[in-house]
Scaffold this motif. Structure first.
Motif, PDB file in Angstrom:
ATOM      1  N   PHE A  41      20.978  11.330  91.475  1.00  0.00           N
ATOM      2  CA  PHE A  41      21.202  10.019  90.878  1.00  0.00           C
ATOM      3  C   PHE A  41      20.088   9.063  91.279  1.00  0.00           C
ATOM      4  O   PHE A  41      19.849   8.847  92.474  1.00  0.00           O
ATOM      5  N   THR A  42      19.435   8.470  90.295  1.00  0.00           N
ATOM      6  CA  THR A  42      18.321   7.582  90.608  1.00  0.00           C
ATOM      7  C   THR A  42      18.774   6.278  91.250  1.00  0.00           C
ATOM      8  O   THR A  42      17.990   5.622  91.931  1.00  0.00           O
ATOM      9  N   ASP A  43      20.048   5.905  91.056  1.00  0.00           N
ATOM     10  CA  ASP A  43      20.552   4.682  91.677  1.00  0.00           C
ATOM     11  C   ASP A  43      21.381   4.991  92.916  1.00  0.00           C
ATOM     12  O   ASP A  43      22.228   4.204  93.333  1.00  0.00           O
ATOM     13  N   ALA A  44      21.116   6.146  93.545  1.00  0.00           N
ATOM     14  CA  ALA A  44      21.939   6.617  94.663  1.00  0.00           C
ATOM     15  C   ALA A  44      21.747   5.750  95.896  1.00  0.00           C
ATOM     16  O   ALA A  44      20.618   5.469  96.317  1.00  0.00           O
ATOM     17  N   MET A 125      13.006   9.104  98.801  1.00  0.00           N
ATOM     18  CA  MET A 125      14.245   8.872  99.531  1.00  0.00           C
ATOM     19  C   MET A 125      13.976   8.184 100.862  1.00  0.00           C
ATOM     20  O   MET A 125      12.996   8.484 101.543  1.00  0.00           O
ATOM     21  N   LEU A 126      14.853   7.263 101.203  1.00  0.00           N
ATOM     22  CA  LEU A 126      14.825   6.586 102.497  1.00  0.00           C
ATOM     23  C   LEU A 126      16.107   6.936 103.232  1.00  0.00           C
ATOM     24  O   LEU A 126      17.209   6.662 102.742  1.00  0.00           O
ATOM     25  N   VAL A 127      15.974   7.558 104.405  1.00  0.00           N
ATOM     26  CA  VAL A 127      17.126   7.962 105.212  1.00  0.00           C
ATOM     27  C   VAL A 127      17.054   7.216 106.542  1.00  0.00           C
ATOM     28  O   VAL A 127      16.081   7.369 107.290  1.00  0.00           O
ATOM     29  N   ILE A 128      18.077   6.412 106.820  1.00  0.00           N
ATOM     30  CA  ILE A 128      18.089   5.608 108.042  1.00  0.00           C
ATOM     31  C   ILE A 128      19.271   6.011 108.905  1.00  0.00           C
ATOM     32  O   ILE A 128      20.424   5.866 108.506  1.00  0.00           O
ATOM     33  N   ASP A 129      18.983   6.550 110.086  1.00  0.00           N
ATOM     34  CA  ASP A 129      20.030   6.875 111.054  1.00  0.00           C
ATOM     35  C   ASP A 129      20.178   5.701 112.023  1.00  0.00           C
ATOM     36  O   ASP A 129      19.284   4.870 112.150  1.00  0.00           O
ATOM     37  N   GLU A 130      21.316   5.643 112.712  1.00  0.00           N
ATOM     38  CA  GLU A 130      21.629   4.532 113.625  1.00  0.00           C
ATOM     39  C   GLU A 130      21.517   3.190 112.914  1.00  0.00           C
ATOM     40  O   GLU A 130      21.039   2.196 113.471  1.00  0.00           O
ATOM     41  N   ILE A 158      18.671   5.963  98.753  1.00  0.00           N
ATOM     42  CA  ILE A 158      18.862   5.483 100.122  1.00  0.00           C
ATOM     43  C   ILE A 158      20.121   6.089 100.744  1.00  0.00           C
ATOM     44  O   ILE A 158      21.168   6.150 100.113  1.00  0.00           O
ATOM     45  N   ILE A 159      19.970   6.533 102.003  1.00  0.00           N
ATOM     46  CA  ILE A 159      21.115   6.964 102.805  1.00  0.00           C
ATOM     47  C   ILE A 159      21.104   6.162 104.096  1.00  0.00           C
ATOM     48  O   ILE A 159      20.106   6.146 104.822  1.00  0.00           O
ATOM     49  N   LEU A 160      22.203   5.477 104.375  1.00  0.00           N
ATOM     50  CA  LEU A 160      22.395   4.809 105.655  1.00  0.00           C
ATOM     51  C   LEU A 160      23.454   5.572 106.433  1.00  0.00           C
ATOM     52  O   LEU A 160      24.527   5.861 105.907  1.00  0.00           O
ATOM     53  N   ALA A 161      23.159   5.900 107.687  1.00  0.00           N
ATOM     54  CA  ALA A 161      24.137   6.568 108.547  1.00  0.00           C
ATOM     55  C   ALA A 161      24.253   5.800 109.840  1.00  0.00           C
ATOM     56  O   ALA A 161      23.247   5.335 110.396  1.00  0.00           O
ATOM     57  N   GLY A 162      25.486   5.648 110.328  1.00  0.00           N
ATOM     58  CA  GLY A 162      25.644   4.889 111.560  1.00  0.00           C
ATOM     59  C   GLY A 162      27.056   4.928 112.089  1.00  0.00           C
ATOM     60  O   GLY A 162      27.947   5.569 111.524  1.00  0.00           O
ATOM     61  N   GLN A 163      27.247   4.230 113.184  1.00  0.00           N
ATOM     62  CA  GLN A 163      28.556   4.125 113.814  1.00  0.00           C
ATOM     63  C   GLN A 163      29.442   3.169 113.008  1.00  0.00           C
ATOM     64  O   GLN A 163      28.952   2.472 112.119  1.00  0.00           O
ATOM     65  N   PRO A 164      30.751   3.125 113.292  1.00  0.00           N
ATOM     66  CA  PRO A 164      31.670   2.310 112.483  1.00  0.00           C
ATOM     67  C   PRO A 164      31.276   0.844 112.344  1.00  0.00           C
ATOM     68  O   PRO A 164      31.641   0.192 111.363  1.00  0.00           O
ATOM     69  N   GLU A 165      30.515   0.312 113.321  1.00  0.00           N
ATOM     70  CA  GLU A 165      30.084  -1.087 113.214  1.00  0.00           C
ATOM     71  C   GLU A 165      29.261  -1.338 111.955  1.00  0.00           C
ATOM     72  O   GLU A 165      29.170  -2.476 111.477  1.00  0.00           O
ATOM     73  N   LEU A 166      28.650  -0.277 111.412  1.00  0.00           N
ATOM     74  CA  LEU A 166      27.879  -0.427 110.182  1.00  0.00           C
ATOM     75  C   LEU A 166      28.779  -0.907 109.047  1.00  0.00           C
ATOM     76  O   LEU A 166      28.387  -1.769 108.251  1.00  0.00           O
ATOM     77  N   ASN A 167      29.984  -0.351 108.957  1.00  0.00           N
ATOM     78  CA  ASN A 167      30.920  -0.794 107.929  1.00  0.00           C
ATOM     79  C   ASN A 167      31.273  -2.260 108.091  1.00  0.00           C
ATOM     80  O   ASN A 167      31.384  -3.000 107.112  1.00  0.00           O
ATOM     81  N   GLN A 168      31.448  -2.686 109.336  1.00  0.00           N
ATOM     82  CA  GLN A 168      31.769  -4.086 109.592  1.00  0.00           C
ATOM     83  C   GLN A 168      30.633  -4.996 109.127  1.00  0.00           C
ATOM     84  O   GLN A 168      30.870  -6.060 108.536  1.00  0.00           O
ATOM     85  N   LYS A 169      29.394  -4.566 109.376  1.00  0.00           N
ATOM     86  CA  LYS A 169      28.249  -5.360 108.922  1.00  0.00           C
ATOM     87  C   LYS A 169      28.200  -5.437 107.400  1.00  0.00           C
ATOM     88  O   LYS A 169      27.992  -6.505 106.815  1.00  0.00           O
TER      89      LYS A 169
END
Length: 277
Positions: A41-44, A125-130, A158-169
């Motif tokens: 998906f190009t808008d992923a 693709m941009l993949v961001i951990d933490e 884009i993929i963002l991966a992180g701890q639950p605080e990411l959802n809060q942000k």
């Protein structure tokens, strides 16, 4: 170490995120499938969260390793950065040396590169951990990058991966524009009791156990009580138990060795120390 005693080729419970040892629980398989959807998906824009030690980084390493050659990836792991440092990191990952560029030049260079690669038929693709450590300003830069487009398609996956605080942000009103761009969000839980059992056997098999019993059947319930099914904690406890057994030249891990490892680590039961009981 204990490899010779247990007749293993390599250490089964290292903490490093080695794709060779990836165990796909149902939830891990689903998270990986969401990551893989970004290729098509190009808008992923996918967000994966999970508690510390639940295997997010191993999933990312496996996903990136399996990508086809026509996918260009900028993988960012250092996230306590300013917006300029973030843009520089992305460009460095794509092969640039942008350290003397001002912000406007960074943005222009990155925008031109993305469009150029898209026109050449490549997927970017941009993949961001933490990602939970990203500041609001940097997350705004992510949003702007997600909006780079041609007349037909968005350009950057884009993929963002992180701890639950990411959802809060992401749920903060200030980031509503960014959140509206997210196509999929998934929270990665710890392993169940049965999954933890399979996880331990899987890692031992990859390390060369060839089906031999190394952990006695009655040890798994105790391991689960003290790890809560969190892969990193499972690795730590199992490795320590194997070290304990090796000092006694025992090639089967019994309750005695697991209890000795728990005492050495000075752990209390997982539910007690996390308040989940």
């Amino acid at each position: 170490m204990y490899l010779e005693l247990f007749k293993l080729r390599e250490l089964p419970f290292r903490l490093s995120p080695d794709p060779e040892f990836l165990y796909l629980s149902q939830a891990h398989a689903r998270a990986k499938a969401y990551m893989e959807s970004t290729v098509w998906f190009t808008d992923a824009f996918v967000v994966i969260t999970g508690e510390i030690g639940c295997g997010k980084t191993t999933l990312i390493e496996t996903f990136v390793r399996e990508l086809e050659k026509d996918v260009l990836v900028a993988q960012i792991n250092q996230t306590q950065v300013s917006s300029i440092e973030f843009l520089q990191s992305v460009l460095v990952a794509f092969g640039f040396k942008p350290f003397r560029m001002k912000k406007a030049e960074l943005l222009a260079t990155l925008n031109d590169f993305l469009i150029e690669q898209y026109n050449a038929g490549r997927k970017i693709m941009l993949v961001i951990d933490e990602a939970q450590n990203l500041s609001e300003r940097v997350l705004e830069e992510v949003r702007l990058l997600s909006g780079v487009e041609t007349t037909k398609d968005k350009v950057l996956r884009i993929i963002l991966a992180g701890q639950p605080e990411l959802n809060q942000k992401l749920d903060a009103p200030e980031l509503e524009q960014l959140t509206q761009r997210v196509r999929l969000r998934f929270h990665l839980p710890a392993l169940s009791d049965a999954e933890m059992h399979a996880y331990i056997l899987h890692r031992l098999e990859v390390a060369g156990s060839q089906g031999r019993e190394i952990f006695a059947p009655d040890t798994f319930e105790l391991i689960f009580r003290y790890t809560g099914g969190v892969p990193r904690l499972i690795n730590t406890l199992c490795d320590t138990a194997m070290l304990s057994a090796s000092t006694k030249e025992r090639d089967i891990i019994s309750l005695e060795e697991v209890r000795a490892a728990i005492n050495e680590l000075q752990w209390v039961e997982y539910a007690s120390r996390t308040g989940t009981g």
